[in-house]
Design a protein around this motif. Structure first.
Motif, PDB file in Angstrom:
ATOM      1  N   ASN A  49     -10.480 -55.141   8.943  1.00 57.87           N
ATOM      2  CA  ASN A  49     -10.537 -54.470   7.648  1.00 57.87           C
ATOM      3  C   ASN A  49     -10.891 -52.992   7.851  1.00 57.87           C
ATOM      4  OD1 ASN A  49     -10.304 -57.101   6.769  1.00 57.87           O
ATOM      5  ND2 ASN A  49     -12.345 -57.214   5.905  1.00 57.87           N
ATOM      6  N   THR A  89      -6.206 -56.466  13.003  1.00 58.78           N
ATOM      7  CA  THR A  89      -6.477 -57.164  11.752  1.00 58.78           C
ATOM      8  C   THR A  89      -7.836 -56.787  11.168  1.00 58.78           C
ATOM      9  OG1 THR A  89      -7.378 -59.094  12.919  1.00 58.78           O
ATOM     10  CG2 THR A  89      -5.021 -59.107  12.431  1.00 58.78           C
ATOM     11  N   THR A 149      -0.100 -59.888  16.428  1.00 58.14           N
ATOM     12  CA  THR A 149      -1.555 -59.848  16.459  1.00 58.14           C
ATOM     13  C   THR A 149      -2.122 -60.430  17.747  1.00 58.14           C
ATOM     14  OG1 THR A 149      -1.657 -61.928  15.240  1.00 58.14           O
ATOM     15  CG2 THR A 149      -1.758 -59.896  13.953  1.00 58.14           C
ATOM     16  N   SER A 183      -9.099 -54.827  17.198  1.00 56.56           N
ATOM     17  CA  SER A 183      -8.100 -55.722  16.616  1.00 56.56           C
ATOM     18  C   SER A 183      -7.293 -55.004  15.550  1.00 56.56           C
ATOM     19  CB  SER A 183      -8.800 -56.926  15.992  1.00 56.56           C
ATOM     20  OG  SER A 183      -7.897 -57.693  15.230  1.00 56.56           O
ATOM     21  N   THR A 234      -2.124 -57.623  20.049  1.00 56.97           N
ATOM     22  CA  THR A 234      -2.630 -56.375  19.436  1.00 56.97           C
ATOM     23  C   THR A 234      -1.616 -55.247  19.624  1.00 56.97           C
ATOM     24  OG1 THR A 234      -3.968 -55.770  21.387  1.00 56.97           O
ATOM     25  CG2 THR A 234      -5.055 -56.996  19.611  1.00 56.97           C
ATOM     26  N   TYR A 249      -3.837 -53.964   7.895  1.00 59.07           N
ATOM     27  CA  TYR A 249      -4.583 -55.008   8.598  1.00 59.07           C
ATOM     28  C   TYR A 249      -4.179 -56.403   8.111  1.00 59.07           C
ATOM     29  CZ  TYR A 249      -7.375 -55.232   4.336  1.00 59.07           C
ATOM     30  OH  TYR A 249      -7.776 -55.371   3.032  1.00 59.07           O
ATOM     31  N   MET A 250      -3.600 -56.472   6.915  1.00 61.90           N
ATOM     32  CA  MET A 250      -3.146 -57.763   6.382  1.00 61.90           C
ATOM     33  C   MET A 250      -1.666 -58.021   6.678  1.00 61.90           C
ATOM     34  SD  MET A 250      -5.056 -58.079   2.712  1.00 61.90           S
ATOM     35  CE  MET A 250      -4.381 -59.727   2.493  1.00 61.90           C
ATOM     36  N   GLY A 251      -0.984 -57.053   7.236  1.00 61.28           N
ATOM     37  CA  GLY A 251       0.424 -57.224   7.573  1.00 61.28           C
ATOM     38  C   GLY A 251       1.400 -56.687   6.549  1.00 61.28           C
TER      39      GLY A 251
END
Length: 122
Positions: free
Chosen positions: A32, A30, A75, A28, A78, A55-57
């Motif tokens: 961490n 997103t 997202t 993914s 992916t 990962y947070m955009g």
């Protein structure tokens, strides 16, 4: 095992916008705490980091390209996308997407796509 694959036109006309997509499989975007980077290497020249989306955009760009660069993500697919506007022949390069624990590395991270050549020419 995460895999990345770049896709997009191999030929772009001067003054147009270059658009590339990186499709991520096996993971993914997103997760961490990864950075999803774009690099490029012009023929016969060194590697250049262009920018990244976290990962947070959140997005970060190379100062030299910031005015022409936009990175976004989808997202659900992916995927993350690079757009470079107002291209010139000097933007001809092999473009790479890569996952890393940091941004702005001077070498290609191990988890990266195979690279795609984009030529800017009329």
């Amino acid at each position: 095992q995460v895999q990345l694959q770049e896709s997009g036109p191999g030929l772009v006309k001067p003054s147009q916008t270059l658009s590339l997509t990186c499709t991520v499989s096996g993971g993914s975007i997103t997760t961490n705490f990864y950075y999803w980077n774009w690099f490029r290497q012009p023929p016969g020249k060194g590697l250049e980091w262009m920018g990244a989306i976290t990962y947070m955009g959140s997005t970060f760009y190379s100062p030299s390209l910031k005015s022409r660069t936009s990175i976004s993500r989808d997202t659900s697919k992916t995927q993350f996308t690079l757009q470079l506007s107002s291209v010139t022949p000097e933007d001809t390069a092999v473009y790479y997407c890569a996952r890393d624990s940091q941004m702005g590395r001077s070498s290609l991270p191990p988890f990266r796509g195979q690279g795609t050549l984009v030529t800017v020419s009329s």
